[in-house]
Design a protein around this motif. Structure first.
Motif, mmCIF file in Angstrom:
data_model
loop_
_atom_site.group_PDB
_atom_site.id
_atom_site.type_symbol
_atom_site.label_atom_id
_atom_site.label_comp_id
_atom_site.label_asym_id
_atom_site.label_seq_id
_atom_site.Cartn_x
_atom_site.Cartn_y
_atom_site.Cartn_z
ATOM 1 N N VAL A 107 -53.172 -25.961 -23.241
ATOM 2 C CA VAL A 107 -54.515 -26.545 -23.236
ATOM 3 C C VAL A 107 -54.661 -27.557 -24.369
ATOM 4 C CG1 VAL A 107 -56.972 -26.037 -23.498
ATOM 5 C CG2 VAL A 107 -55.552 -24.555 -22.083
ATOM 6 N N ASN A 108 -54.152 -27.238 -25.558
ATOM 7 C CA ASN A 108 -54.252 -28.161 -26.695
ATOM 8 C C ASN A 108 -53.556 -29.492 -26.416
ATOM 9 O OD1 ASN A 108 -55.675 -26.287 -28.163
ATOM 10 N ND2 ASN A 108 -53.979 -25.709 -29.473
ATOM 11 N N GLN A 109 -52.441 -29.442 -25.696
ATOM 12 C CA GLN A 109 -51.711 -30.672 -25.397
ATOM 13 C C GLN A 109 -52.490 -31.582 -24.452
ATOM 14 O OE1 GLN A 109 -47.819 -29.634 -23.911
ATOM 15 N NE2 GLN A 109 -47.251 -28.581 -25.785
ATOM 16 N N LEU A 110 -53.247 -30.991 -23.527
ATOM 17 C CA LEU A 110 -53.922 -31.795 -22.507
ATOM 18 C C LEU A 110 -55.405 -32.042 -22.770
ATOM 19 C CD1 LEU A 110 -52.161 -30.381 -19.337
ATOM 20 C CD2 LEU A 110 -51.696 -32.498 -20.564
ATOM 21 N N ALA A 111 -56.023 -31.298 -23.660
ATOM 22 C CA ALA A 111 -57.461 -31.442 -23.932
ATOM 23 C C ALA A 111 -57.867 -32.853 -24.371
ATOM 24 C CB ALA A 111 -57.921 -30.413 -24.962
ATOM 25 N N PRO A 112 -57.064 -33.574 -25.167
ATOM 26 C CA PRO A 112 -57.479 -34.928 -25.549
ATOM 27 C C PRO A 112 -57.647 -35.879 -24.362
ATOM 28 C CG PRO A 112 -55.778 -34.146 -27.036
ATOM 29 C CD PRO A 112 -55.877 -33.142 -25.918
ATOM 30 N N PHE A 113 -57.056 -35.557 -23.228
ATOM 31 C CA PHE A 113 -57.163 -36.420 -22.060
ATOM 32 C C PHE A 113 -58.425 -36.146 -21.239
ATOM 33 C CE2 PHE A 113 -52.617 -36.054 -22.996
ATOM 34 C CZ PHE A 113 -52.327 -37.395 -23.212
ATOM 35 N N CYS A 114 -59.177 -35.120 -21.598
ATOM 36 C CA CYS A 114 -60.378 -34.745 -20.838
ATOM 37 C C CYS A 114 -61.432 -35.847 -20.809
ATOM 38 C CB CYS A 114 -60.993 -33.471 -21.399
ATOM 39 S SG CYS A 114 -60.081 -31.973 -20.995
ATOM 40 N N LEU A 115 -61.535 -36.616 -21.871
ATOM 41 C CA LEU A 115 -62.593 -37.622 -21.952
ATOM 42 C C LEU A 115 -62.113 -39.042 -21.652
ATOM 43 C CD1 LEU A 115 -64.461 -36.295 -25.106
ATOM 44 C CD2 LEU A 115 -65.046 -35.953 -22.707
ATOM 45 N N LEU A 116 -60.826 -39.196 -21.342
ATOM 46 C CA LEU A 116 -60.308 -40.521 -21.011
ATOM 47 C C LEU A 116 -60.940 -41.032 -19.726
ATOM 48 C CD1 LEU A 116 -56.486 -40.478 -21.771
ATOM 49 C CD2 LEU A 116 -58.275 -41.672 -23.001
ATOM 50 N N ASN A 117 -61.274 -42.294 -19.719
ATOM 51 C CA ASN A 117 -61.837 -42.975 -18.542
ATOM 52 C C ASN A 117 -63.151 -42.367 -18.066
ATOM 53 O OD1 ASN A 117 -59.589 -44.725 -18.483
ATOM 54 N ND2 ASN A 117 -58.429 -43.201 -17.333
ATOM 55 N N LYS A 118 -63.872 -41.696 -18.943
ATOM 56 C CA LYS A 118 -65.190 -41.162 -18.615
ATOM 57 C C LYS A 118 -66.247 -42.116 -19.174
ATOM 58 C CE LYS A 118 -63.530 -37.441 -16.812
ATOM 59 N NZ LYS A 118 -63.484 -37.232 -15.408
ATOM 60 N N GLU A 119 -67.295 -42.346 -18.401
ATOM 61 C CA GLU A 119 -68.362 -43.265 -18.788
ATOM 62 C C GLU A 119 -69.481 -42.513 -19.508
ATOM 63 O OE1 GLU A 119 -68.609 -46.643 -18.110
ATOM 64 O OE2 GLU A 119 -66.578 -46.669 -17.287
ATOM 65 N N PHE A 120 -69.779 -42.935 -20.717
ATOM 66 C CA PHE A 120 -70.894 -42.393 -21.488
ATOM 67 C C PHE A 120 -71.692 -43.567 -22.035
ATOM 68 C CE2 PHE A 120 -67.551 -39.121 -21.971
ATOM 69 C CZ PHE A 120 -68.227 -38.040 -21.436
ATOM 70 N N ASN A 121 -72.960 -43.357 -22.314
ATOM 71 C CA ASN A 121 -73.811 -44.394 -22.891
ATOM 72 C C ASN A 121 -73.789 -44.332 -24.415
ATOM 73 O OD1 ASN A 121 -74.650 -45.388 -20.374
ATOM 74 N ND2 ASN A 121 -76.199 -43.806 -20.214
ATOM 75 N N ALA A 122 -72.715 -43.837 -24.960
ATOM 76 C CA ALA A 122 -72.543 -43.717 -26.406
ATOM 77 C C ALA A 122 -71.054 -43.830 -26.703
ATOM 78 C CB ALA A 122 -73.094 -42.388 -26.900
ATOM 79 N N ASP A 123 -70.740 -44.076 -27.966
ATOM 80 C CA ASP A 123 -69.342 -44.071 -28.387
ATOM 81 C C ASP A 123 -68.916 -42.620 -28.596
ATOM 82 O OD1 ASP A 123 -69.164 -46.854 -28.409
ATOM 83 O OD2 ASP A 123 -69.914 -46.969 -30.471
ATOM 84 N N VAL A 124 -67.827 -42.236 -27.940
ATOM 85 C CA VAL A 124 -67.322 -40.871 -28.028
ATOM 86 C C VAL A 124 -65.962 -40.918 -28.695
ATOM 87 C CG1 VAL A 124 -66.642 -38.844 -26.694
ATOM 88 C CG2 VAL A 124 -68.600 -40.200 -25.968
ATOM 89 N N GLU A 125 -65.859 -40.262 -29.858
ATOM 90 C CA GLU A 125 -64.628 -40.314 -30.644
ATOM 91 C C GLU A 125 -64.126 -38.910 -30.948
ATOM 92 O OE1 GLU A 125 -65.465 -42.578 -34.147
ATOM 93 O OE2 GLU A 125 -66.128 -44.328 -33.015
ATOM 94 N N PRO A 126 -63.143 -38.430 -30.183
ATOM 95 C CA PRO A 126 -62.549 -37.125 -30.503
ATOM 96 C C PRO A 126 -61.843 -37.199 -31.855
ATOM 97 C CG PRO A 126 -61.987 -37.796 -28.277
ATOM 98 C CD PRO A 126 -62.608 -38.987 -28.946
ATOM 99 N N GLN A 127 -61.922 -36.114 -32.599
ATOM 100 C CA GLN A 127 -61.266 -36.025 -33.895
ATOM 101 C C GLN A 127 -59.890 -35.376 -33.698
ATOM 102 O OE1 GLN A 127 -63.173 -37.511 -36.442
ATOM 103 N NE2 GLN A 127 -64.355 -37.960 -34.602
ATOM 104 N N GLU A 128 -59.091 -35.389 -34.712
ATOM 105 C CA GLU A 128 -57.723 -34.879 -34.608
ATOM 106 C C GLU A 128 -57.632 -33.360 -34.687
ATOM 107 O OE1 GLU A 128 -54.972 -36.695 -33.881
ATOM 108 O OE2 GLU A 128 -56.380 -38.346 -33.629
ATOM 109 N N GLU A 129 -58.501 -32.728 -35.475
ATOM 110 C CA GLU A 129 -58.377 -31.285 -35.665
ATOM 111 C C GLU A 129 -58.826 -30.556 -34.401
ATOM 112 O OE1 GLU A 129 -61.545 -32.203 -37.716
ATOM 113 O OE2 GLU A 129 -60.265 -33.684 -38.616
ATOM 114 N N MET A 130 -57.941 -29.709 -33.895
ATOM 115 C CA MET A 130 -58.259 -28.930 -32.706
ATOM 116 C C MET A 130 -57.663 -27.543 -32.865
ATOM 117 S SD MET A 130 -56.896 -29.427 -28.802
ATOM 118 C CE MET A 130 -57.152 -31.164 -28.833
ATOM 119 N N GLU A 131 -58.473 -26.543 -32.598
ATOM 120 C CA GLU A 131 -58.000 -25.154 -32.627
ATOM 121 C C GLU A 131 -58.508 -24.464 -31.383
ATOM 122 O OE1 GLU A 131 -58.952 -22.892 -36.120
ATOM 123 O OE2 GLU A 131 -58.776 -24.651 -37.387
ATOM 124 N N SER A 132 -57.633 -23.758 -30.725
ATOM 125 C CA SER A 132 -58.092 -22.965 -29.583
ATOM 126 C C SER A 132 -57.518 -21.560 -29.694
ATOM 127 C CB SER A 132 -57.692 -23.611 -28.260
ATOM 128 O OG SER A 132 -56.302 -23.620 -28.106
#
Length: 172
Positions: free
Chosen positions: A109-134
């Motif tokens: 899940v950690n390997q693929l989670a950063p791709f969840c928001l790719l190519n998604k349209e939002f009316n705001a700037d969305v910036e995932p951070q590097e730190e991830m824990e699951s």
């Protein structure tokens, strides 16, 4: 007269404490109903943060199911190999420990989670951070996952951090 005043102040104090307690307990429900009724307007950045939360929750639910299938197909390990990843010794089938399965699913899940928001349209700037824990917890009939993945939602000079996500598989 002084006893009457003291009684009045004590009763008034109890009423105020009760009102504050009720307001604190039900503040989320009251604010949601006020927003729905149009009396109170929710800020646009909060709406976008809610959209990010929903998108990530939905994506992580799919990823958790995919991870379970992938790890299960590979004998309980994350790595794919041409030989089976389970072993037999002394006429006993050995498989990875539960903690190893949980780590493998979490890594997938950690390997693929950063791709969840790719190519998604939002009316705001969305910036995932590097730190991830699951953390994945397996039980007999379901898997639960919690993830801490800070995502900054920026709009009109404001910023909201969305970071806590959780999902579980459906009971079968």
């Amino acid at each position: 007269m002084k006893r009457g005043q003291a009684t009045l102040f004590i009763i008034l104090g109890i009423v105020i404490i009760a009102a504050v307690s009720i307001a604190l307990v039900y503040k989320d429900q009251v604010s949601k109903s006020l927003i729905k009724s149009g009396i109170m307007k929710k800020q646009a950045i909060d709406i976008e943060a809610d959209k990010v939360q929903q998108e990530m929750d939905s994506c992580l639910e799919r990823l958790l199911g995919d991870a379970i299938l992938y790890v299960g197909k590979n004998g309980g390990y994350l790595t794919e190999s041409k030989t089976p990843n389970y072993y037999a010794s002394d006429n006993q089938l050995t498989s990875p420990e539960k903690s190893e399965l949980e780590k493998s699913i979490s890594s997938y899940v950690n390997q693929l989670a950063p791709f969840c928001l790719l190519n998604k349209e939002f009316n705001a700037d969305v910036e995932p951070q590097e730190e991830m824990e699951s953390l994945v917890k397996l039980s007999d009939d379901q898997a639960e996952m919690t993830m801490n993945y800070p995502i900054a939602v920026k709009q009109n000079g404001g910023i909201v951090i969305v970071q806590s996500f959780s999902t579980k598989t459906n009971d079968r």
